[in-house]
Design an enzyme around this catalytic site. Sequence first.
Site, short mmCIF file in Angstrom:
data_model
loop_
_atom_site.label_atom_id
_atom_site.label_comp_id
_atom_site.label_asym_id
_atom_site.label_seq_id
_atom_site.Cartn_x
_atom_site.Cartn_y
_atom_site.Cartn_z
N LYS A 133 36.00 -21.35 15.03
CA LYS A 133 34.85 -21.10 15.90
C LYS A 133 35.34 -21.11 17.34
O LYS A 133 36.27 -21.84 17.65
CB LYS A 133 33.77 -22.17 15.69
CG LYS A 133 33.22 -22.27 14.27
CD LYS A 133 32.27 -21.17 13.92
CE LYS A 133 31.93 -21.17 12.44
NZ LYS A 133 30.96 -20.17 12.02
N LYS A 159 39.68 -20.07 7.22
CA LYS A 159 39.20 -18.72 6.95
C LYS A 159 38.70 -18.05 8.22
O LYS A 159 38.25 -18.71 9.15
CB LYS A 159 38.12 -18.70 5.87
CG LYS A 159 36.84 -19.39 6.25
CD LYS A 159 35.75 -19.15 5.22
CE LYS A 159 34.93 -17.93 5.52
NZ LYS A 159 34.09 -18.06 6.72
N ASP A 161 36.01 -15.80 10.21
CA ASP A 161 34.57 -15.71 10.05
C ASP A 161 34.21 -14.32 9.52
O ASP A 161 34.99 -13.37 9.65
CB ASP A 161 33.86 -16.04 11.36
CG ASP A 161 32.74 -17.04 11.11
OD1 ASP A 161 32.00 -16.83 10.12
OD2 ASP A 161 32.60 -18.00 11.89
N GLU A 162 33.03 -14.23 8.91
CA GLU A 162 32.67 -12.98 8.23
C GLU A 162 32.52 -11.81 9.20
O GLU A 162 32.66 -10.65 8.80
CB GLU A 162 31.39 -13.17 7.40
CG GLU A 162 30.10 -13.42 8.17
CD GLU A 162 29.99 -14.82 8.76
OE1 GLU A 162 30.82 -15.68 8.40
OE2 GLU A 162 29.08 -15.05 9.57
N HIS A 249 33.18 -13.96 0.68
CA HIS A 249 32.08 -14.43 1.52
C HIS A 249 30.84 -13.62 1.16
O HIS A 249 30.95 -12.47 0.76
CB HIS A 249 32.44 -14.24 3.00
CG HIS A 249 31.57 -15.03 3.92
ND1 HIS A 249 30.27 -14.66 4.21
CD2 HIS A 249 31.81 -16.17 4.62
CE1 HIS A 249 29.75 -15.55 5.06
NE2 HIS A 249 30.66 -16.48 5.31
N LYS A 289 23.23 -26.16 6.70
CA LYS A 289 22.27 -25.43 7.54
C LYS A 289 21.63 -24.24 6.84
O LYS A 289 20.64 -23.70 7.32
CB LYS A 289 22.98 -24.94 8.81
CG LYS A 289 23.91 -23.73 8.60
CD LYS A 289 24.54 -23.21 9.89
CE LYS A 289 25.38 -21.98 9.61
NZ LYS A 289 26.18 -21.54 10.75
C1 CAP Z 1 29.89 -21.69 8.42
C2 CAP Z 1 29.86 -20.20 8.41
C3 CAP Z 1 29.52 -19.51 7.07
C4 CAP Z 1 28.20 -19.87 6.46
C5 CAP Z 1 27.73 -18.99 5.31
C6 CAP Z 1 28.87 -19.76 9.43
O1 CAP Z 1 30.10 -22.21 9.71
O2 CAP Z 1 31.08 -19.71 8.81
O3 CAP Z 1 29.55 -18.13 7.29
O4 CAP Z 1 28.35 -21.13 5.95
O5 CAP Z 1 26.92 -19.70 4.43
O6 CAP Z 1 29.20 -18.90 10.24
O7 CAP Z 1 27.76 -20.24 9.40
P1 CAP Z 1 29.61 -23.66 10.17
P2 CAP Z 1 26.68 -19.24 2.92
O8 CAP Z 1 30.39 -24.65 9.36
O9 CAP Z 1 29.91 -23.76 11.64
O10 CAP Z 1 28.14 -23.74 9.89
O11 CAP Z 1 27.97 -18.79 2.37
O12 CAP Z 1 26.14 -20.41 2.20
O13 CAP Z 1 25.69 -18.12 2.97
MG MG Z 2 30.70 -17.67 8.94
#
Ligand code: CAP
Ligand code: MG
Length: 391
Positions: A133, A159, A161-162, A249, A289
């Site tokens: 992040k 990883k 981020d998406e 993801h 969250k």
């Molecule tokens: C987590 C995360 C993931 C989400 C997706 C985000 O970051 O990288 O993409 O957890 O959730 O950007 O939110 P944080 P899921 O740890 O900072 O929240 O796979 O359950 O849909």
């Molecule tokens: Mg993410």
Amino acid sequence: MEVIAKYYVESRLPVKEAAKKICEECSTGTWTEVTTTTKGVEERYAAKVVDAKDNIAKIAIPMDDFEPGNIAQLLSIVAGNVFGLKEIKNLRLLDIDLPGEFVKDFRGPQFGIEGIRKIVGVGRRPLIGTIVKPKIGLEPVEYSKVVYEAAMGGVDLVKMDETLTDQNFCRLEENVSWVMDVLDKVKQATDRKVLFAVNVTTRQDELVERAEKVLQLGANCLMIDIICSGLSSIQILRDANLGVPIYCHRTGHAAFTRNEKHGVRWAVYCKLARLLGADVLHCGTIVGKMHGERKEVLEDYKALRNDWFFFSPTMPAASGGLHPGLVEDLIKNLGDDVIMNFGGGIHGHPHGTRAGATAVVQALDAVNQRISLKEYAKSHEELRIALEKWK
Ligand code: CAP
Ligand code: MG
């Protein structure tokens, strides 16, 4: 031999009638009788109602309606036009049962839970992951510094981020070179191999080329956004025999999984991703969250880890809003065979990324030693500060 699809249905029609409409749209029928059909077509290819009561409809679709090895085509039947029929107000695909005859054309995970544990050298405990992040904006040098700190702090996996792929501010190949370089340094310093899940999401016809490029630069794990790019992306990477785990993801899934009356349950996608070859798949946290009903999340985890044909279990990943204070609940709910990802919950530590990762390791140690986090924090500074920040 048939595929059985189970739906939750709400309609002004009696559930038996609604189930028949679903059968028609999923197989041989349309809104009116047509002169072009034959008795043979109906007998051989029409889907049939197996059971219909209390808003639940189970239908059986003949195997011959499906093209072997083609998941997009399977989805066009069981999760296709039926969702838009005017006479059906709400429809949710709850589960599908696939016969051995259909699944035999898929390979499943190459690594799965055991394979991934072997690569990172971690036995019976949850793996710790992080997402760098901020999710976008860092340049390769800055990015790789964050990776280094997290890895030195003790994470097993980092990883992308998406939303980060190959943007101008952080070109993919340059970033991978920097990151693999720092992970080599971590290996020399600690003798630990840390995975870096490289997001290779792109148009499907360029997927393998992109994957091969990053593998040449030392990448040891590939990541894809399987909903945005299409489930077949998993199969494309799996069949390319690239020799590294495929991390999946699910960004975007909530558009169709979140409504409890309409859409598709994530458990259906868990089955499909597993048979296509997902080594890791996001599966929810219960406590974090992101939305996710406890009962459903636990069933999703089961779909990845249970005995199912000849497929190795897929490693579930819990991600979203996690921090060290939640580790006890996470393990209680999800067990040991899981990757717990902490983005903000590591990089938001007041003393920085390394302290954040250390705090997670400490939380895990405390749980393993059956000591409360509060007690353990008395002699572990990083954990103490984390627990203070995220009460
Ligand atoms: C987590 C995360 C993931 C989400 C997706 C985000 O970051 O990288 O993409 O957890 O959730 O950007 O939110 P944080 P899921 O740890 O900072 O929240 O796979 O359950 O849909
Ligand atoms: Mg993410």
